[in-house]
Design a protein around this motif. Structure first.
Motif, mmCIF file in Angstrom:
data_model
loop_
_atom_site.group_PDB
_atom_site.id
_atom_site.type_symbol
_atom_site.label_atom_id
_atom_site.label_comp_id
_atom_site.label_asym_id
_atom_site.label_seq_id
_atom_site.Cartn_x
_atom_site.Cartn_y
_atom_site.Cartn_z
ATOM 1 N N ASP A 121 1.013 -1.244 -0.024
ATOM 2 C CA ASP A 121 -0.008 0.053 0.046
ATOM 3 C C ASP A 121 0.874 1.206 -0.148
ATOM 4 N N LEU A 122 2.053 1.149 1.029
ATOM 5 C CA LEU A 122 2.718 2.365 0.961
ATOM 6 C C LEU A 122 3.487 2.671 -0.379
ATOM 7 N N LEU A 123 4.024 1.274 -0.921
ATOM 8 C CA LEU A 123 4.684 1.674 -2.414
ATOM 9 C C LEU A 123 3.745 2.302 -3.416
ATOM 10 N N GLN A 124 2.502 1.852 -3.210
ATOM 11 C CA GLN A 124 1.686 2.202 -4.295
ATOM 12 C C GLN A 124 1.495 3.691 -4.097
ATOM 13 N N GLN A 125 1.255 4.057 -2.703
ATOM 14 C CA GLN A 125 0.874 5.447 -2.599
ATOM 15 C C GLN A 125 1.812 6.539 -2.887
ATOM 16 N N ILE A 126 3.117 6.265 -2.547
ATOM 17 C CA ILE A 126 4.201 6.989 -2.729
ATOM 18 C C ILE A 126 4.670 7.127 -4.219
ATOM 19 N N GLN A 127 4.299 6.303 -4.939
ATOM 20 C CA GLN A 127 4.509 6.061 -6.314
ATOM 21 C C GLN A 127 3.545 6.894 -7.152
ATOM 22 N N ARG A 128 2.371 7.087 -6.533
ATOM 23 C CA ARG A 128 1.433 7.878 -7.129
ATOM 24 C C ARG A 128 1.814 9.475 -6.883
ATOM 25 N N GLU A 129 1.892 9.473 -5.221
ATOM 26 C CA GLU A 129 2.395 11.030 -5.194
ATOM 27 C C GLU A 129 3.687 11.631 -5.631
ATOM 28 N N MET A 130 4.598 10.715 -5.946
ATOM 29 C CA MET A 130 5.831 11.386 -6.303
ATOM 30 C C MET A 130 6.053 11.182 -7.886
ATOM 31 N N GLY A 131 5.158 10.676 -8.616
ATOM 32 C CA GLY A 131 5.329 10.293 -9.742
ATOM 33 C C GLY A 131 6.434 9.711 -10.227
ATOM 34 N N MET A 132 6.931 8.523 -9.564
ATOM 35 C CA MET A 132 8.224 7.852 -9.753
ATOM 36 C C MET A 132 7.990 6.707 -10.471
ATOM 37 N N ALA A 133 8.927 6.430 -11.350
ATOM 38 C CA ALA A 133 8.638 4.950 -11.981
ATOM 39 C C ALA A 133 9.109 3.962 -10.960
ATOM 40 N N LEU A 134 8.313 2.811 -11.150
ATOM 41 C CA LEU A 134 8.536 1.907 -10.109
ATOM 42 C C LEU A 134 8.811 0.453 -10.628
ATOM 43 N N VAL A 135 9.965 -0.158 -10.430
ATOM 44 C CA VAL A 135 10.143 -1.606 -10.923
ATOM 45 C C VAL A 135 9.940 -2.620 -9.821
ATOM 46 N N LEU A 136 9.154 -3.524 -10.010
ATOM 47 C CA LEU A 136 8.841 -4.245 -8.821
ATOM 48 C C LEU A 136 9.391 -5.696 -9.215
ATOM 49 N N ILE A 137 10.437 -6.184 -8.660
ATOM 50 C CA ILE A 137 11.112 -7.620 -8.981
ATOM 51 C C ILE A 137 10.220 -8.586 -7.820
ATOM 52 N N SER A 138 9.924 -9.539 -8.402
ATOM 53 C CA SER A 138 9.079 -10.616 -7.613
ATOM 54 C C SER A 138 8.943 -11.944 -8.024
ATOM 55 N N HIS A 139 8.984 -12.847 -7.389
ATOM 56 C CA HIS A 139 8.520 -14.182 -7.841
ATOM 57 C C HIS A 139 7.113 -14.382 -7.582
ATOM 58 N N ASP A 140 6.281 -13.526 -7.123
ATOM 59 C CA ASP A 140 5.071 -13.628 -6.613
ATOM 60 C C ASP A 140 4.005 -12.857 -7.714
ATOM 61 N N LEU A 141 3.301 -13.628 -8.616
ATOM 62 C CA LEU A 141 2.737 -12.995 -9.489
ATOM 63 C C LEU A 141 1.394 -12.223 -9.029
ATOM 64 N N GLY A 142 1.000 -12.615 -7.710
ATOM 65 C CA GLY A 142 0.003 -11.952 -7.258
ATOM 66 C C GLY A 142 0.262 -10.481 -6.746
ATOM 67 N N ILE A 143 1.618 -10.181 -6.206
ATOM 68 C CA ILE A 143 2.012 -8.982 -5.914
ATOM 69 C C ILE A 143 2.032 -8.091 -7.105
ATOM 70 N N ILE A 144 2.919 -8.659 -8.257
ATOM 71 C CA ILE A 144 2.918 -8.100 -9.384
ATOM 72 C C ILE A 144 1.566 -7.303 -9.852
ATOM 73 N N GLY A 145 0.658 -8.527 -10.002
ATOM 74 C CA GLY A 145 -0.861 -7.972 -10.560
ATOM 75 C C GLY A 145 -1.410 -6.897 -9.853
ATOM 76 N N GLU A 146 -1.135 -6.604 -8.535
ATOM 77 C CA GLU A 146 -1.717 -5.577 -7.607
ATOM 78 C C GLU A 146 -1.075 -4.395 -8.010
ATOM 79 N N LEU A 147 0.153 -4.159 -8.181
ATOM 80 C CA LEU A 147 1.108 -3.057 -8.211
ATOM 81 C C LEU A 147 1.396 -2.792 -9.567
#
Lengths: 333, 332
Positions: free
Chosen positions: A195-221
């Protein structure tokens, strides 16, 4: 969806990495637009972390790297450390799986953030402390003024990850690379950090690269996903497309192998065999020996990442996709 | 579940003494607190919860690897004997345990075959040639080839090692296997292979299983019944379809809504719990979950709720659910 006219902030082209002449990355292409969130998914050893460690010059000397990594048009690969030090922690920040080992255990967390602020933003001590307090507040550390004087062991795992995020934000990054940021955390704490990552990404307009083995997390963010297998990108698509219509047999397999809470329990469809080791890659497509749809030609060459017909933003590296393309190519010729 | 359960635990308590802080003051931590549960023959009980909830300690107590400070465990109708006892050694053939890290559970200097034969040798089961045959059968049963028996642990992949550990656990044909995070260290594609294997094995051998994991998706896949733990107690227990689809305890609700689901789109009505996971050394009074509970009542800070029936074979430990249940009874 992200504006198509926006320029890429970072462009990785044909990135190859080898360790002691054993190739680990076989030509990865990736471009990221400002403010975009991209997920990179794959199993251990697929190259999802190595891509960024290579791009930021964080691999050991013995790694042989070639290709190109351009940050807003400027080449980063093989640049001297003095220049990369301005980029790392500044324009590009990275957070890792284990926050406790990324923080210095014998230095107060406040001093560690202040160091970043002085280094990358040239702030003097007093202003830096005020800014550190603001950052702690932004990432949800309660009682920030007092907690700046605490040591990492006085925080829980989730709070340490918040501190890592605050340190990453201290350099006002244009790109945040989060490498398995919640893998070491409990699921309720994971939900807080996502939630925090998503919120600050939006607020700061920053690009986000999320590396994960979990497709569920990727799908949400993430808006867009890259699936890696054995050092190659095998599929790339907008996130909804990828889940609705995966094209590469490996992506299809990964999705079927995932147990879910949503559907009725059914027998999982496991992908047979194991990921090949980098020293012993099969000829042709690296996934072919495990693939139910393989044909003879799969063992002969590895298909390049190609667009799915009529779906420019959806690409897959599979002979089946390429052969669908073949008639169109003939017409074009 | 009509017959007497294979395993029954009543009022289990396990305390650990830790030394904390600069002055190493001893602190007593209750890892498991008056926990009761039972497992029927051939049944799989899934235990879920976050780190520090006591699920692994529960597994070790139930497998007889460490004694409870109070409470009783009976297995096959008889009390679990104390460790080191001759009866305890015999019981090892009937209860086996499988851990998360297969490399740590295997001896690097022995071949896979030698390690699978070891429980048979210790318990003097069969002749030498019978044991060799049994090892081959077991290797095939867990999806390995007979020639894998001649290899050393480092020559196998992670998934193959976990299969070898399972083959060793199955060697004595146990009635119960306690699996503690058996697939958590494996990649997704390999994880599915091992989950399917476990499902097949329990089907074929009618073996009971206690499956401990932090991953609700995996637990749902394999369990006939699940128990959700929080700070040493079971807060909700019942049929996985009931508990996971329609959780009653506020902690189960938060835990389930925190599970990321691919393809479900962006997070919607998620209950994100505030605060950190609790410290078992500083257990809150009353219901241990009340400081993080979005629906806590004044009574929750005073009195710990009992695990009580909530219908359809489900048990829940929550004052809110109890109050709602009584409300329902009055209106009927």
């Amino acid at each position: 969806m992200t504006d198509a006219c926006k320029e890429p902030i970072i462009e990785i082209a044909d990135l190859h990495v080898a360790f002691d002449n054993v190739p680990a990355l076989h030509g990865v292409d990736l471009s990221l637009r400002r403010g975009e969130s991209v997920g990179m998914v794959g199993e251990s050893g697929c190259g999802k972390s190595v891509t960024w460690l290579a791009a930021l010059g964080l691999l050991p000397q013995r790694a042989q790297i070639s290709g190109s990594v351009r940050l807003a048009g400027e080449e980063l690969l093989h640049e001297p450390a003095s220049r990369l030090d301005k980029v790392r922690g500044g324009r590009i920040a990275m957070i890792f799986q284990d926050p406790a080992s990324a923080l210095n255990p014998v230095q107060k967390v406040g001093d560690q953030i202040i160091e970043v602020l002085r280094l990358h933003r040239g702030m003097e001590r007093h202003a830096a402390r005020a800014e550190a307090r603001r950052l702690f507040d932004q990432v949800g550390i309660p009682d920030p003024a007092r907690r700046l004087d605490a040591y990492p062991h006085e925080f829980s795992g989730g709070q340490n990850q918040r501190i890592m995020i605050a340190m990453a934000l201290a350099g006002r990054p244009e790109i945040l690379i989060a490498d398995e940021p919640t893998t070491a955390l409990d699921v309720t704490i994971q939900a807080q950090i996502l939630d925090l990552l998503q919120q600050i990404q939006r607020e700061m307009g920053m690009a986000l690269v999320l590396i994960s083995h979990d497709l569920g997390i990727i799908g949400e963010l993430c808006e867009r996903v890259l699936v890696l297998y054995a050092g190659r990108v095998v599929e790339e698509a907008p996130v909804d497309r990828l889940f609705a219509q995966p094209h590469h047999p490996y992506t299809q397999g990964l999705l079927k192998a995932l147990p879910s809470l949503e559907t009725k329990p059914h027998r999982l469809v496991a992908i047979p065999g194991v990921v090949p080791s980098a020293t012993d890659l099969p000829m042709g497509c690296a996934f072919a020996p495990r693939c139910a749809q393989r044909v003879e030609r799969c063992g002969e060459w590895a298909s390049e990442l190609a667009s799915i017909p009529n779906e420019g933003r959806h690409k897959a590296a599979c002979l089946h996709v390429a052969s669908e393309l073949a008639p169109a190519e003939v017409v074009a010729a | 579940m009509m017959a007497a359960p294979l395993l029954r635990a009543e009022g289990l308590v396990r305390r650990y003494r830790l030394r904390q802080g600069v002055f190493r003051h001893p602190v007593t931590v209750k890892a498991v607190d008056s926990l009761s549960l039972s497992v029927a023959r051939g049944e799989t009980l899934g235990i879920v919860g976050e780190s520090g909830c006591g699920k692994s300690t529960t597994g070790r107590l139930l497998a007889g690897l460490e004694p409870p400070d109070s409470g009783t465990i009976s297995f096959g109708g008889e009390p679990l004997p104390a460790a080191g006892h001759a009866r305890w050694r015999r019981l090892r053939t009937r209860i086996q345990m499988v851990f998360q890290d297969p490399l740590g559970a295997l001896d690097r200097r022995l071949t896979i075959g030698e390690q699978i034969a070891e429980p048979l040798e210790i318990h003097r089961l069969g002749s030498k040639s019978e044991r060799a045959d049994r090892v081959k059968t077991l290797l095939v049963d867990v999806g390995l080839r007979p020639d894998h028996g001649a290899r050393y642990p480092h020559e196998l992949s992670g998934g193959q090692r976990q299969r070898a550990v399972l083959a060793r656990a199955l060697a004595t044909d146990p009635d119960l296997i306690v699996c503690d995070e058996p697939v958590s260290a494996l990649d997704v594609s390999i994880q599915a292979q091992v989950i399917n294997l476990l499902a097949d094995l329990k089907e074929q051998r009618r073996m009971a299983m206690i499956f401990i994991s932090h991953d609700l998706r995996v637990v749902r896949q394999i369990s006939d019944r699940i128990a959700v733990m929080y700070l040493g107690v079971i807060v909700e227990e019942g049929d996985p379809n009931l508990v996971l689809r329609d959780p009653l305890h506020p902690y189960s609700q938060a835990l389930i809504s925190a599970v990321p689901t691919p393809g479900a789109g962006r997070r919607r009505d998620r209950t994100v719990l505030q605060g950190d996971p609790p410290n078992p050394a500083a257990r809150p009074r009353g219901c241990a979950f009340h400081p993080r509970c979005p629906a806590a009542l004044p009574v929750c800070a005073q009195l710990a709720p009992e695990l009580t029936s909530a219908g359809e074979g489900r048990r829940v430990a929550c004052h809110l659910v109890e109050a709602a249940g009584e409300g329902r009874k009055e209106t009927v």
